[in-house]
Design an enzyme around this catalytic site. Structure first.
Site, PDB file in Angstrom:
ATOM      1  N   VAL A  38       0.090   9.102  -0.875  1.00 52.17           N
ATOM      2  CA  VAL A  38       0.644  10.438  -0.641  1.00 52.17           C
ATOM      3  C   VAL A  38      -0.470  11.428  -0.954  1.00 52.17           C
ATOM      4  O   VAL A  38      -1.163  11.304  -1.972  1.00 52.17           O
ATOM      5  CB  VAL A  38       1.896  10.723  -1.507  1.00 52.17           C
ATOM      6  CG1 VAL A  38       3.114   9.999  -0.926  1.00 52.17           C
ATOM      7  CG2 VAL A  38       1.700  10.329  -2.957  1.00 52.17           C
ATOM      8  N   HIS A  56       0.859  -1.192   0.000  1.00 47.59           N
ATOM      9  CA  HIS A  56       0.000   0.000   0.000  1.00 47.59           C
ATOM     10  C   HIS A  56       0.889   1.234   0.000  1.00 47.59           C
ATOM     11  O   HIS A  56       1.912   1.287   0.684  1.00 47.59           O
ATOM     12  CB  HIS A  56      -0.882  -0.002   1.249  1.00 47.59           C
ATOM     13  CG  HIS A  56      -1.475   1.337   1.590  1.00 47.59           C
ATOM     14  ND1 HIS A  56      -1.002   2.107   2.644  1.00 47.59           N
ATOM     15  CD2 HIS A  56      -2.477   2.041   1.021  1.00 47.59           C
ATOM     16  CE1 HIS A  56      -1.710   3.219   2.707  1.00 47.59           C
ATOM     17  NE2 HIS A  56      -2.602   3.214   1.735  1.00 47.59           N
TER      18      HIS A  56
END
Length: 317
Positions: free
Chosen positions: A118, A115
C-alpha cells in the site's frame, strides 16, 4: 488506468498517511510473530537524497524462511523514469513516496507466498508555476493490493483470500473488486512465459478518482484486511507434512517470483531507479530458488494441478 488530475480542492495529508503506514507495519509484524514464534529484526536506514525507512525482517525461522515487512518514505528532486514515463508533463517535479510492502516466503510448501503493498505518491507543484495552473498544483495518487502465490493450492484458501479482498473493497462500491481483481490478474502475469505468478488478488495504481480522503480510506481498508486474508491460511497449512519433492517444486516455482520481481515489478524498479536501499528492495527474493531447463509437471500430479486449476484466471467468489 485512471491517471490523477491535479486538484487543490482537497488537502493532501501526508502526515496522516505516514502515521497509518507506520502503524500498519507494526500491526502486521506483530501478527506474523504470533504465528511464527520468532522475532523480526529492525533495521532503520536513511537515503542520501532524502528520506529513509524501517525494514523488519526475519530469516530461517519457524514458519517463514524469509519475510520482510518494509516501511519507506523517500523524497527526491526529480521523478524517476518509472514514475514519469507515462506522465512526461510531470518530469522535473520533486516528489515524495511512502508505503508499506511485504513479501513472505514460508518454509512449508503448503503455505503460500504472499505479497502486500500500500503506497502513496505525491509530486510537488513545479517550481515557479502559477498556483492556479495545472503545473502549480500537487499531483498525488494511491496504489497497492495483495496477491497470493500457492505452490500446492487449496480451494478453501483461495476462496477465503479473494473473499477477504472483496469485503475490503465492498464499502466503496460494487465495481472496485472486479476491476481491481482483473487488474491484478493482468499485472502479475509473466508475459514471457504466458502464465500467472499465482492466483491473484487485487491491484490498483494511480488511484485518486474519489478524492484524497476516500482514496486513503480505500487504501487503509486494503492494508487492514491483510492479516485476516492470510493468517487463517497459514494456520490451516503450517503443520501439513511435506517431502523433498514438495520443497523442490517450491524452489522451482519461486523462480517465477524472481523473474517477475526483477523484470516487471514497478515497486522494485522504482526503488532501484530512485536510489532506494538495495538490501530492503531485494529482501523480496526467496532464499532458495531453482531453475530447470524445459521442466514439465507429470500428468495428473499435484504439481500439474497448480498449472491446470489454479494459475488460469477465474472468478473464485
Amino acid at each position: 488506468m485512471n491517471h490523477p488530475t491535479p486538484s487543490s480542492a482537497e488537502a493532501v495529508d501526508t502526515a496522516a498517511v505516514r502515521h497509518y503506514l507506520q502503524g500498519l507495519q507494526q500491526r502486521i509484524v506483530a501478527g506474523l510473530e504470533s504465528v511464527d514464534g520468532g522475532s523480526f529484526a529492525t533495521d532503520a536506514w536513511e537515503r542520501a537524497e532524502g528520506g529513509g525507512g524501517i525494514s523488519r525482517v526475519i530469516e530461517d525461522s519457524h514458519v517463514f524462511e524469509r519475510a520482510g515487512v518494509l516501511f519507506s518514505h523517500v523524497t527526491g528532486n526529480h521523478l524517476p523514469p518509472t514514475a514519469s514515463a507515462t506522465r512526461p508533463g510531470m518530469a522535473g517535479r520533486s516528489f515524495e513516496a511512502m508505503g508499506v510492502s511485504l513479501v513472505l516466503h514460508p518454509r512449508n510448501p503448503h503455505v503460500p507466498t504472499v505479497h502486500l503493498n500500500v503506497r502513496c505518491f505525491i509530486a510537488a507543484p513545479r517550481a515557479g508555476a502559477a498556483p492556479d495552473s495545472p503545473d502549480g498544483m500537487p499531483v498525488w495518487w494511491f496504489g497497492g493490493g495483495m496477491d497470493l502465490t500457492p505452490y500446492y493450492g487449496v480451494d478453501e484458501d483461495v476462496v477465503h483470500f479473494h473473499a477477504t479482498c472483496k469485503s475490503a473493497l465492498a464499502p466503496f462500491g460494487p465495481d472496485y473488486h472486479p476491476r481491481f481483481k482483473k487488474a491484478c490478474d493482468q499485472y502479475f502475469f509473466l508475459k514471457h512465459r504466458g502464465e500467472a505468478r499465482g492466483i491473484g488478488g487485487i491491484f490498483f495504481d494511480d488511484f485518486s478518482e474519489i478524492g484524497f480522503e476516500k482514496s486513503f480510506a480505500l487504501t487503509r481498508s486494503v492494508g487492514n484486511a491483510f492479516l485476516d486474508a492470510y493468517l487463517p491460511i497459514v494456520r490451516r497449512n503450517v503443520d501439513r507434512p511435506y517431502s523433498e519433492r514438495e520443497r523442490d517444486f517450491q524452489a522451482y516455482r519461486r523462480g517465477r517470483y524472481v523473474e517477475f520481481n526483477l523484470v516487471f515489478d514497478r515497486g522494485t524498479l522504482f526503488g532501484l531507479q530512485s536510489g532506494g536501499r538495495t538490501e530492503s528492495i531485494l529482501v523480496s527474493m526467496p532464499p532458495i530458488v531453482k531453475w530447470r531447463y524445459n521442466w514439465q509437471p507429470e500428468t495428473g500430479s499435484p504439481e500439474a494441478r497448480l498449472y491446470e486449476h489454479y494459475l488460469p484466471a477465474r472468478e473464485w467468489v
